[in-house]
Design a protein around this motif. Sequence first.
Motif, PDB file in Angstrom:
ATOM      1  N   LYS A 138       0.783  -1.089   0.030  1.00 23.46           N
ATOM      2  CA  LYS A 138       0.013   0.026   0.004  1.00 23.46           C
ATOM      3  C   LYS A 138       0.951   1.255  -0.066  1.00 23.46           C
ATOM      4  N   ASP A 139       1.801   1.243   0.872  1.00 25.72           N
ATOM      5  CA  ASP A 139       2.732   2.644   1.078  1.00 25.72           C
ATOM      6  C   ASP A 139       3.823   2.377   0.324  1.00 25.72           C
ATOM      7  N   GLY A 140       4.462   1.333  -0.112  1.00 22.52           N
ATOM      8  CA  GLY A 140       5.544   1.151  -0.903  1.00 22.52           C
ATOM      9  C   GLY A 140       6.923   1.045   0.074  1.00 22.52           C
ATOM     10  N   MET A 141       7.818   1.086  -0.388  1.00 25.71           N
ATOM     11  CA  MET A 141       9.082   1.151   0.271  1.00 25.71           C
ATOM     12  C   MET A 141       9.097   2.631   1.035  1.00 25.71           C
ATOM     13  N   ILE A 180       6.005   0.909  -6.062  1.00 27.66           N
ATOM     14  CA  ILE A 180       4.835   1.919  -5.635  1.00 27.66           C
ATOM     15  C   ILE A 180       5.678   2.953  -4.858  1.00 27.66           C
ATOM     16  N   GLY A 181       6.777   2.607  -4.188  1.00 24.28           N
ATOM     17  CA  GLY A 181       7.401   3.333  -3.277  1.00 24.28           C
ATOM     18  C   GLY A 181       8.123   4.582  -4.201  1.00 24.28           C
ATOM     19  N   LEU A 182       8.494   4.044  -5.409  1.00 24.28           N
ATOM     20  CA  LEU A 182       9.399   5.145  -6.247  1.00 24.28           C
ATOM     21  C   LEU A 182       8.213   6.008  -6.916  1.00 24.28           C
ATOM     22  N   LEU A 183       7.208   5.369  -7.178  1.00 21.33           N
ATOM     23  CA  LEU A 183       6.052   6.305  -7.661  1.00 21.33           C
ATOM     24  C   LEU A 183       5.689   7.329  -6.794  1.00 21.33           C
ATOM     25  N   HIS A 184       5.671   6.842  -5.578  1.00 20.97           N
ATOM     26  CA  HIS A 184       5.401   7.951  -4.406  1.00 20.97           C
ATOM     27  C   HIS A 184       6.631   8.975  -4.462  1.00 20.97           C
ATOM     28  N   ALA A 185       7.551   8.578  -4.633  1.00 20.68           N
ATOM     29  CA  ALA A 185       8.682   9.452  -4.689  1.00 20.68           C
ATOM     30  C   ALA A 185       8.753  10.486  -5.718  1.00 20.68           C
ATOM     31  N   LEU A 186       8.255   9.844  -6.795  1.00 24.17           N
ATOM     32  CA  LEU A 186       8.162  10.730  -7.881  1.00 24.17           C
ATOM     33  C   LEU A 186       6.700  11.559  -7.822  1.00 24.17           C
ATOM     34  N   THR A 229       2.465   0.421 -14.220  1.00 21.92           N
ATOM     35  CA  THR A 229       2.283   1.829 -13.870  1.00 21.92           C
ATOM     36  C   THR A 229       3.727   2.563 -13.806  1.00 21.92           C
ATOM     37  N   LEU A 230       4.789   1.942 -13.161  1.00 20.75           N
ATOM     38  CA  LEU A 230       5.894   2.273 -12.956  1.00 20.75           C
ATOM     39  C   LEU A 230       6.578   2.601 -14.546  1.00 20.75           C
ATOM     40  N   SER A 231       6.574   1.607 -15.243  1.00 20.44           N
ATOM     41  CA  SER A 231       7.369   1.519 -16.420  1.00 20.44           C
ATOM     42  C   SER A 231       6.676   2.601 -17.534  1.00 20.44           C
ATOM     43  N   GLN A 232       5.346   2.651 -17.127  1.00 22.95           N
ATOM     44  CA  GLN A 232       4.575   3.603 -17.946  1.00 22.95           C
ATOM     45  C   GLN A 232       5.193   4.936 -17.926  1.00 22.95           C
ATOM     46  N   VAL A 233       5.354   5.194 -16.443  1.00 31.49           N
ATOM     47  CA  VAL A 233       5.707   6.665 -16.023  1.00 31.49           C
ATOM     48  C   VAL A 233       7.168   6.724 -16.548  1.00 31.49           C
ATOM     49  N   LEU A 234       7.799   5.865 -16.429  1.00 29.69           N
ATOM     50  CA  LEU A 234       9.264   6.092 -16.749  1.00 29.69           C
ATOM     51  C   LEU A 234       9.311   6.450 -18.356  1.00 29.69           C
ATOM     52  N   VAL A 235       8.352   5.927 -19.153  1.00 31.18           N
ATOM     53  CA  VAL A 235       8.501   6.065 -20.525  1.00 31.18           C
ATOM     54  C   VAL A 235       7.798   7.429 -20.947  1.00 31.18           C
ATOM     55  N   ASP A 236       6.621   7.683 -20.299  1.00 31.90           N
ATOM     56  CA  ASP A 236       6.001   8.715 -20.562  1.00 31.90           C
ATOM     57  C   ASP A 236       6.504  10.162 -19.971  1.00 31.90           C
ATOM     58  N   GLU A 237       6.819  10.079 -18.714  1.00 34.76           N
ATOM     59  CA  GLU A 237       7.038  11.279 -18.060  1.00 34.76           C
ATOM     60  C   GLU A 237       8.627  11.452 -17.876  1.00 34.76           C
ATOM     61  N   CYS A 238       9.512  10.391 -17.863  1.00 29.54           N
ATOM     62  CA  CYS A 238      10.742  10.488 -17.759  1.00 29.54           C
ATOM     63  C   CYS A 238      11.672  10.253 -18.980  1.00 29.54           C
ATOM     64  N   ASP A 239      10.994  10.219 -20.000  1.00 29.79           N
ATOM     65  CA  ASP A 239      11.779  10.372 -21.462  1.00 29.79           C
ATOM     66  C   ASP A 239      12.816   9.130 -21.528  1.00 29.79           C
ATOM     67  N   LEU A 240      12.326   8.083 -21.117  1.00 31.95           N
ATOM     68  CA  LEU A 240      13.271   6.934 -21.184  1.00 31.95           C
ATOM     69  C   LEU A 240      13.793   6.420 -22.691  1.00 31.95           C
ATOM     70  N   TRP A 241      12.980   6.668 -23.660  1.00 31.90           N
ATOM     71  CA  TRP A 241      13.446   6.494 -25.018  1.00 31.90           C
ATOM     72  C   TRP A 241      14.399   7.503 -25.528  1.00 31.90           C
ATOM     73  N   THR A 242      14.074   8.800 -25.189  1.00 30.83           N
ATOM     74  CA  THR A 242      14.841   9.848 -25.568  1.00 30.83           C
ATOM     75  C   THR A 242      16.451   9.715 -25.122  1.00 30.83           C
ATOM     76  N   HIS A 243      16.295   9.401 -23.898  1.00 31.44           N
ATOM     77  CA  HIS A 243      17.745   9.057 -23.220  1.00 31.44           C
ATOM     78  C   HIS A 243      18.614   7.982 -23.784  1.00 31.44           C
ATOM     79  N   LEU A 244      17.661   6.917 -24.024  1.00 31.09           N
ATOM     80  CA  LEU A 244      18.410   5.827 -24.611  1.00 31.09           C
ATOM     81  C   LEU A 244      19.054   6.060 -25.558  1.00 31.09           C
TER      82      LEU A 244
END
Lengths: 979, 74
Positions: A476-479, A552-558, A622-637
């Motif tokens: 629930k709360d993540g790490m 989940i913890g990382l999503l919270h952190a983001l 959800t996390l990988s989606q966020v990484l791709v959508d919000e964090c521009d994973l592909w651009t950096h790759l």
Amino acid sequence: MRPTGSVDPSVVEKQLLGHIQKARIKSQDSFADALHTAHLRYKTLASRETDLDAEILLTLSQPPDTTALHYAEEYIDLVRNPGKARTGLTWSDILSEEPFEGQHWEGAYGLPPGAIRGDDDSTSEDMDSLPSLSPWDDDPEDLEERLSAWDTSSDVDAHPPTPPTQDPMLGVTTDRVSRQIALYSHRDEVEGLQALHYWRSDWRENVRTDRAFDIGDPSTFGTCPWFAVYNKHIPEHDAVREILIGLQGRHNILITWLNGGDDQWKFVPDSQVPSLLHLTPLALQSMLLSFSRTATHVEHLRRFVSAMFKEASKSDNKPAQTLSFTVSRRNTRTFEAFAEATDKQIRAFDRWCADKEEEVCMARAGLGPPRVISLLDLEKSLREAFSEIFKVLLEMLQNVVRRATQSSDPGLGVWAFADLPKRMPPAAITALLLDSLLQKTQDYSSMGDPVTSDGLLKIFSDAAEPLWGMVQRWLKDGMPIRDVMTVGGTPGHAQLDEEFFIEDNELVLLDPDFWSDGFALKSSADDIGRAPSVPMFLQHAAPLILAAGKAIGLLHALGMPLLEQSPGAKWLRDWKSFGALLHSAQMERSVNGGLTSRMSSDDFSRLVYEELLGPCTFAKQTLSQVLVDECDLWTHLTAIEELYLMRRGDVMSNFLDVLFARMNTSQSWSDFHFLNTAFGDVVSHTTWLDPTLVRVSHRGSKDKTSSRTARAVEGLFIEYAVPFPLTYVWGPRAMQVYSTVFVFLLQIRRAKNVLERILMFYAMRGKLSWFVNVLLNFICTNVLHVQVLSLHDEMRKAMSLDDILRLHDEHLSKLETRCLLRSHTTQLHRAITSILDMALYFSDCFVAYAGSDATHDVSRQSITPPKAHRSRRLQRQKRNVIGFTQDRALSAVESSDSDTDTDDESVPNVFEADYSLAEPSISFAEENIVIRLDKMSRELDALVRFIRRGVEALAGGTRSGEAAAAFDVFAFALEDWDQ
Amino acid sequence: MSSRETDRMSSAQQTLDILYEISQLLHTQLDKETLATCVSMIENGVNPEALAGVIQELRRENTRIPEQSNVNGQ
């Protein structure tokens, strides 16, 4: 009139009367009498004087001690018989005393009201009855009268003590008769009641001994010699009741609890056990033994439960900080839950016993249906109701306790566990307990003992509940995120329970290793001797739980909590308790409507896994989606690939041209400022990437950079600053690998670059160029391009950050292998480096021979031409010759050249005298250049052949694994060397 | 001295005697002299409860003195 006015005479009197009453209650009759007398005398005086000084005495009064009591006796004696010697108590006085005298005899022994002689007329507050020998009546007025007479006149002797007047003979006879009647009727009742008290030691059953032994008549069994070992018999239904009492851990006459001796902490049949008429002593003994065992098991568990409860309520008051990390004294929550579940079971058992006892009593009173009550029947129904659950529980618990405390004491009571220091980490204890429970459940379920396995399953489900709750909280709360600012441990931040199977390695969020190492399963500890920390039923789901919690913890952190992304449904809203989960699973498997407990540990594991799979996968996706959508994973790759793997050919070529031009001059090229400015200049003309993200630096020594070998560029390091969550993907290690690949590419291109500038010695140049081109072609096309494409393909399918990380790591290791950068291909790599060095050396030779003007540089644009070749530096280098090194190398090459096909062992000798190790030392005598070229050609041939053999071995061997296909291509390309 | 005076005196003496007896019975640990003093004080208007309090306090003090001297002696 009293000046103080605060004291009311009635208050004083009341207090005094209170003292008197108190004395009577304490059976200090003489004291009370004395006080009373003194009071009365005082009152008579006070009536005249109205003095109330008794107040002070009352306030100062203390409880009477023996001297005061003696004084009281003397005093009263003095008052009653002034001037007369005190007479002691004589036997005649005692014998003449009425035995049943006084109010307290009233009603006792069934005495009729008239039987008691004494003060029937006295009221309760007037308890000052005088002793029977007193000559005076109890009438207060009378006493007062006498007292006043005593006060005023001195002729007290006029009132001598007179004995009570009564008719002696008549009274005594009637009293005696009525008393005897009363005594007998009372005794009858007592005897009647005592006749039912089978537990008394002097109790005798009405056994007929006057008839001969008859097997058909139990009442004659007492005459049989087998049965008459014990002289006391009790009926069987009473024995059953006693056993029921004993099973509940209470005192009874059949089995007793031993606190010491050989049979310590056991119920054993009592040494003076009464016998049953129709049972031989041995039969009874064996039955009692069986009950004793059950009672012992239950009692042990009962003690364990109460010890746990005591400890649990104690530790609530303790602050968490005082708990030690190494040796935990606190009992785990799972253990507490287990104790509670066991308690529930024991209560059910007690209740069952009580119900049975009630049945016995009801049947005896004639209520309810008729019943047959026997010990054997009790044992059978006990087994049907509870089977072996207590025995199994106790054995399992003993085993767990012994392992957790590492105690070798076989007589250790399980209840001592609560106080003993635990020698295992809490998580391991929890896992051990749950595993043992589950194991026992399955054992008994497979043995076809549904009662035991059902009971154990219930306990298991209750005991697993705390851990399940921890899983829920984790999901629930993540790490728990440890912020950089609060590092050093603010006590307020959420901490993982020690009992949980995931451990916190206390890394900060921004640490690149945080994702992989920040939280880990405790069982992943490498030492095998340690007990696992993950319970069996969570074994499969544990990695899933770990990954999901981290996501989940990382999503919270983001700042993107999961619930925002799933509108309508709150995250983990319909979380089921473990018990409910089990129940639903049992419902699914129920046969003919009956629940079943026949589930293997795999079933449990699968059950939990299936339950958790949905939410966990959702979280990770959800996390990988966020990484791709919000964090521009592909651009950096893409940017990283274009930069490090030089897939952005145009820009990188421009940069390399600038770099090589600088290298060709004698200026230092490894200057940090120069490298970054050059890169920035090149990139600023394009819209490729943000040059501020990239930092190029050289980490080698200055001497190394100035030397003209391929190794000079090895210290080059490029950093690409990826934004926060992606640092987990491109951590320092990944950057290191990328840099190594980049350096390798740079070395090849450097060689290619210098070779392109040479316009003479075509044969040698052609050979070198061929190899360098083949190598570059292989690396760029067959390694980098292929791998990048496959990475992109797989990355698109990746469902979680962990997948991405794994794919990327695999990708990097493949790149390393294919570029021969691994440790097992060091020799091949060094051979390649030697060839590249040779190209540089060749270039140097050429420059030395023909002068720098003769070189052809297509890419030289704005760079100043190199200085004259006879520079001071070159001269210095010329002097810096270690002659034999080269000679030995050449001889080694020659020897290896002679027997290349047969002796592989000689080849590595070549590299000891590597070109890259030797300083370029060129003597520029013209007649030597041809010989030198000839030698170089031979060495090149040897090296290329060595590489070819090595690559062929890699292509055919198993060590390179899946990379074999790629090496096959390279080996095929190298085959052309001979042609 | 008039007979009335003598009567009063003897009556007072009797009262004191009885009071002393009660005092003994109630174990107040007052001797006759102290009791007489107390009675006369109360006659003169001292609050008996307060007086009792004072006496108790004095006794407590009295027990404490030897204890303290013991402590100081050590």
